[in-house]
Scaffold this active site. Structure first.
Site, PDB file in Angstrom:
ATOM      1  N   ASN C 107      46.431  29.401  31.497  1.00  0.00           N
ATOM      2  CA  ASN C 107      45.678  30.324  32.101  1.00  0.00           C
ATOM      3  C   ASN C 107      45.220  30.128  33.498  1.00  0.00           C
ATOM      4  O   ASN C 107      45.054  30.936  34.366  1.00  0.00           O
ATOM      5  CB  ASN C 107      44.387  30.790  31.272  1.00  0.00           C
ATOM      6  CG  ASN C 107      44.585  31.854  30.382  1.00  0.00           C
ATOM      7  OD1 ASN C 107      45.553  32.580  30.704  1.00  0.00           O
ATOM      8  ND2 ASN C 107      43.412  31.853  29.481  1.00  0.00           N
TER       9      ASN C 107
ATOM     10  N   PHE D  50      32.575  30.558  28.788  1.00  0.00           N
ATOM     11  CA  PHE D  50      33.698  31.166  28.427  1.00  0.00           C
ATOM     12  C   PHE D  50      34.872  30.989  29.566  1.00  0.00           C
ATOM     13  O   PHE D  50      34.189  31.008  30.593  1.00  0.00           O
ATOM     14  CB  PHE D  50      33.854  32.700  27.834  1.00  0.00           C
ATOM     15  CG  PHE D  50      32.920  32.554  26.587  1.00  0.00           C
ATOM     16  CD1 PHE D  50      33.562  32.735  25.415  1.00  0.00           C
ATOM     17  CD2 PHE D  50      31.807  33.077  26.661  1.00  0.00           C
ATOM     18  CE1 PHE D  50      32.800  32.668  24.044  1.00  0.00           C
ATOM     19  CE2 PHE D  50      30.956  33.060  25.446  1.00  0.00           C
ATOM     20  CZ  PHE D  50      31.497  33.076  24.309  1.00  0.00           C
ATOM     21  N   GLU D  51      36.074  30.741  29.222  1.00  0.00           N
ATOM     22  CA  GLU D  51      37.219  30.365  29.988  1.00  0.00           C
ATOM     23  C   GLU D  51      37.222  31.640  31.097  1.00  0.00           C
ATOM     24  O   GLU D  51      37.920  31.618  32.224  1.00  0.00           O
ATOM     25  CB  GLU D  51      38.504  30.216  29.664  1.00  0.00           C
ATOM     26  CG  GLU D  51      39.036  31.158  28.846  1.00  0.00           C
ATOM     27  CD  GLU D  51      40.553  30.886  27.995  1.00  0.00           C
ATOM     28  OE1 GLU D  51      41.372  30.491  28.846  1.00  0.00           O
ATOM     29  OE2 GLU D  51      40.212  30.573  26.890  1.00  0.00           O
ATOM     30  N   THR D  52      36.795  33.001  30.638  1.00  0.00           N
ATOM     31  CA  THR D  52      36.819  34.154  31.237  1.00  0.00           C
ATOM     32  C   THR D  52      35.686  34.190  32.510  1.00  0.00           C
ATOM     33  O   THR D  52      35.744  35.061  33.228  1.00  0.00           O
ATOM     34  CB  THR D  52      36.488  35.326  30.333  1.00  0.00           C
ATOM     35  OG1 THR D  52      35.796  35.191  29.702  1.00  0.00           O
ATOM     36  CG2 THR D  52      37.881  35.511  29.844  1.00  0.00           C
TER      37      THR D  52
END
Lengths: 255, 325, 325, 255
Positions: C107, D50-52
């Site tokens: 990612n 969170f990775e977001t």
């Protein structure tokens, strides 16, 4: 009405080089007036752009710094420095940017010094430094340079190369990896200089009213070709009225 | 640092705790906007010496730190304050007198250096400055670099593109990360945990904060966490990076703070005049910094009337029609 | 592109103009949030083939483009849609059947690749993935890379840190930029010039837009420029990068659009069941995509009642108490 | 009241490894419950991340994806993916992050596969891929791994190395340039495994109620040291009530 100052002539001469759709990287002096004048006259879809990240600012008052709160009003996006310079390095938008910059010294290939006069390690005069000038000249398609026309400023050899022009002539930029861009015009209080497509050396393209190619040459530390020089048409009444009435009614920059 | 209300402290305490002689410091803002001036004055007041200062174009704050005698080394892109000082006066004098060592970069390079620090990587690439003296001439020599743990071994490195002609680029310049000991910012609003909201342009403030080991935030207003959290899209700095939160109204004065107040053109002009002469500059330091206890004392010297004049128009963010000649 | 109102067009027109067979495409969003689904369905409807698709974890949109037969090559970090499909079903089938070629990244790497594209540089460095098969195994071989102008010659390059141990880093992985022909995003609001406002998390949308040659924006609402300009701090994408602006209410459906509507758990579950069987999937495509004229037609098939159920609570941004089992 | 499920035990066992002040990178399954439980019990100043890009989300309902709108409510800052991963790679904040991740295969050194089963170029089973797992395991100080305890998942050799663990033993990470981090614990439906400080190989630290070290070994494709194994204390009434009543009252994740 046809009387005008050298600063007005400079702003108008630069404005004429701005194309519709250009993204205009400008500072807060004459370069800003040039960008504003172009937008009102010949390039309504050009975009005023500051290295601090303001895109398409709505200027109700003239900013006195590229970080002035006046440039933050009603912009498209409030960017950062990182965003602004990425816009210049970007493959799509970088091509549309025309940068307007100044310097203390310029050489025949349009390389600039805005860092130090004398020895860099023990300077006679310390100047502000690159700021964003080296970046914009490295990254975008075209740069326009504003200079005061003085012998000590047009030098055969810079004390410090802050900002890349055509380097040492044909292929100079490509050899270094500067894949696009290069100086497009030098606009002074006396003349407009361009760079020869083959030799990349500066030549006199046009001289302003009340001066001559000979006088221009006398104020330079190196010789340039003047064979192509023509008089620069003075500001039109419309150009002057836009500049005076719409861009700088308080004459903060025009003086 | 984690959440918690123990971050709110006085500016004197924050500077004492996080800024020492020889510290590597970066300050936020740009030319005459949102410089953390209250903190700059406090550093001068505490007579901190030999700072290693990182700046892109943070004009006024840099010039005053140099003028106050706090700086011995400077990494910088631009030492100017817009039309108020095309070249900052005390900066220029200090360099010409050999009082400080300078290493020159470009604005984008300094920005990338903070960004690399924020990203936790050793360098970032750019095409900017290929073939210039910025690459060729190093302000700090190899000996100093080898000794100093906090300075990278090289200034800038040219690298052939390992991906061939990918990105239409043959060569890039790698710019090394900066990891300041402390970054000091002035922001419009913060909460006691250290989440910060910057209004208007953010310059390189966010990257500077995230690159640093410690962060001091001064803010116009300390606001409840719930207020900032109601619209997180307007916040930029998460509390994770922040150590000290100091409410200081007019904390950027005499530089501007968007939507709160404008720069004080009159003060900046007087500053420039004072800066040109060592004697007058000594009087300036005494009057506005040393003889007052804190920023409120300095503002008192300036006077309410002058402060009223620069109050920002709420819709435009600056003082409409301010006399700036 | 410059400012101007000639960017507003129909989705059919925008896709026709900027997406061709073989185009290199990236789509915005993440798993079940703000995927540009109306555009995905229009691409499927126009039977565009052999797309080279770039994705980090843009779950639902990626799976439907693959299921619709539009994709031949995929560069990706994650082919999942959260708890609705830990591995996207049509993605998995297509890979196992050898119908698409995949190249795997992480990612962060995909994010950095878009960021490098946005920054106009050939690569960015990271410490992530050192020593993994992500570095060792290339989805596209050297021959293909040598032929394809739009694919970099190498997948990932390991570089010794040219600044010694600076940044506590001995080695970095360089990830090559992505320069898509077109990026398609769905945003909450845009104006006719193409300035965009994203509410909630932006994922990698901004970087994806700036990396691309062309950008199509679909938006919930087309709003006057003056409205967006009143608070530029909430806008993320400047109009300079945008070619087409298409107002499409529920344009992210069945994925969520923060503050407008939630994901439709019922639809997503039905989708997964259909996706597991080729016959049922054919019926799904016919019913919701091919047999309707546009997104409004698709939404009509879904029905008002189901759309009402997922309407977002204005203060929380999602449908409070929605049955999501 | 002392009856509990394997999922509840896993969430509680992981929660016990979260320290006050940790920044907890989690997904949306049991890892999120572990992070929430820790925050309510022993680590009130830990931060859910969170990775977001959502930092310190205010979770009124359980998200079903790390891009769920539910994680955007009342966060500190609305970041991007770029911001989130930079937070993990950052020298200051990266040290505070504990990452909780899962995988399809794990080897004796805690390396993980979440990409493909069989030949990568013609996989028998294609999985979702790394997502952020490889990133977090490369960049942060500690990772906790959730696994289902099955022979086919604990394998001597991975089909594909997606996510770095201790690589091949002592010095493995350092040699590659992974300057910090490494797997800290593996939590399964039967046991808690740790990694030996000297050999970096997995060993059995604790086994859950109703199982034995022998049974744990039977469900693994490689042998591990069980000499240090002790029973893991079952969830306390407080742990269970927090988990059931405050974290997942609808049993969306607990099932």
């Amino acid at each position: 009405m046809t009387d005008f100052t050298a600063r007005e002539m400079m702003a108008v001469a630069a404005a004429r080089h701005i194309k519709d759709g250009d993204i205009v990287f400008c500072g807060t002096g004459i370069s800003l007036l040039a960008a504003m004048a172009a937008k009102h006259i010949s390039a309504p879809r050009s975009v005023i752009f500051f290295e601090t990240g303001a895109i398409d600012a709505h200027l109700e008052e003239l900013p006195l710094s590229v970080a002035d709160s006046r440039i933050m009003y009603q912009v498209s996006v409030n960017g950062s420095l990182a965003d602004a310079f990425a816009t210049m390095q970007n493959r799509r938008t970088g091509r549309q940017v025309v940068g307007i910059i100044g310097a203390a010294q310029i050489d025949p290939y349009g390389n600039l010094n805005s860092t130090a006069i004398g020895d860099y390690f023990a300077p006679r005069v310390r100047l502000a430094g690159s700021g964003g000038a080296c970046d914009v000249a490295s990254l975008v398609n075209r740069t326009i340079i504003f200079m005061q026309h003085e012998k000590r400023k047009f030098v055969p050899r810079l004390d410090y190369l802050t900002t890349p022009g055509w380097i040492d002539g044909p292929g100079g930029r490509e050899r270094l990896g500067l894949s696009r861009g290069g100086p497009y015009a030098v606009i002074t209080n006396m003349a407009v200089m361009r760079f020869d497509d083959a030799s990349r050396r500066m030549y006199l393209e046009g001289y302003f009213e009340k001066t001559t190619p000979g006088e221009v040459l006398q104020n330079m530390g190196f010789a340039v070709d003047v064979s192509r020089a023509r008089p620069v048409p003075p500001p039109s009444p419309r150009e002057l009225s836009v500049l005076r009435e719409r861009c700088d009614p308080q004459r903060l920059i025009l003086g | 640092m984690e959440a918690g209300s123990d971050k709110v402290m006085s500016l004197r305490e924050a500077v004492k705790r996080f800024v020492q002689d020889g510290s590597h410091v970066s300050i936020g803002g740009f030319t005459v906007s949102r410089n953390p001036m209250a903190a700059v004055y406090e550093i001068i007041r505490q007579k901190i010496r030999n700072l290693h200062l990182y700046a892109h174009s943070n004009g006024q704050g840099v010039d005053e730190l140099i003028g106050g005698g706090c700086v011995s080394r400077l990494e910088i892109a631009y030492g100017g304050s817009g039309r108020f000082a095309p070249t900052c006066v005390r900066f220029r004098k200090a360099v010409e007198r050999g009082e400080i060592t300078v290493e020159d970069y470009t604005n984008y390079q300094m920005t990338l250096r903070f960004l690399a620090g924020a990203m936790g990587i050793p360098f970032l690439p750019t095409r900017s400055s290929l073939g210039t003296d910025i690459v060729r001439l190093w302000g700090f020599d190899e000996t100093m670099r080898a000794v100093e743990e906090k300075v990278p071994d090289k200034k800038l490195v040219e690298l052939e593109n390992p991906f061939g002609q990918w990105g239409d680029t043959k060569t890039v310049i790698l710019v090394p990360a900066v990891f300041p000991d402390v970054t000091i910012l002035h922001v419009q609003q913060a909460d006691e945990q250290g989440t910060a909201r910057i209004e208007g342009l953010s310059f390189a403030d966010i990257e500077q904060a995230k690159a640093a080991r410690h962060v001091i935030l001064t803010c116009e207003e300390l606001v409840p966490t719930a207020v900032l959290r109601k619209n997180p899209g307007l916040n930029q700095i998460p509390f994770l990076h922040v150590d000290a939160v100091v409410p200081v109204p007019f904390g950027a004065y005499p530089t501007a703070c968007y939507r709160y107040y404008d720069y004080d053109a009159a003060f900046l002009k007087a500053y420039r005049l004072a800066a040109q002469d060592d004697g007058r500059y000594g009087q300036y330091l005494e009057r506005f910094i040393f003889s007052v206890k804190d920023h409120a004392g300095m503002l008192h010297r300036v006077g309410q009337e002058q402060l009223q004049r620069i109050k920002a128009d709420t819709s435009r963010g600056y003082a409409v029609g301010l006399d700036r000649r």
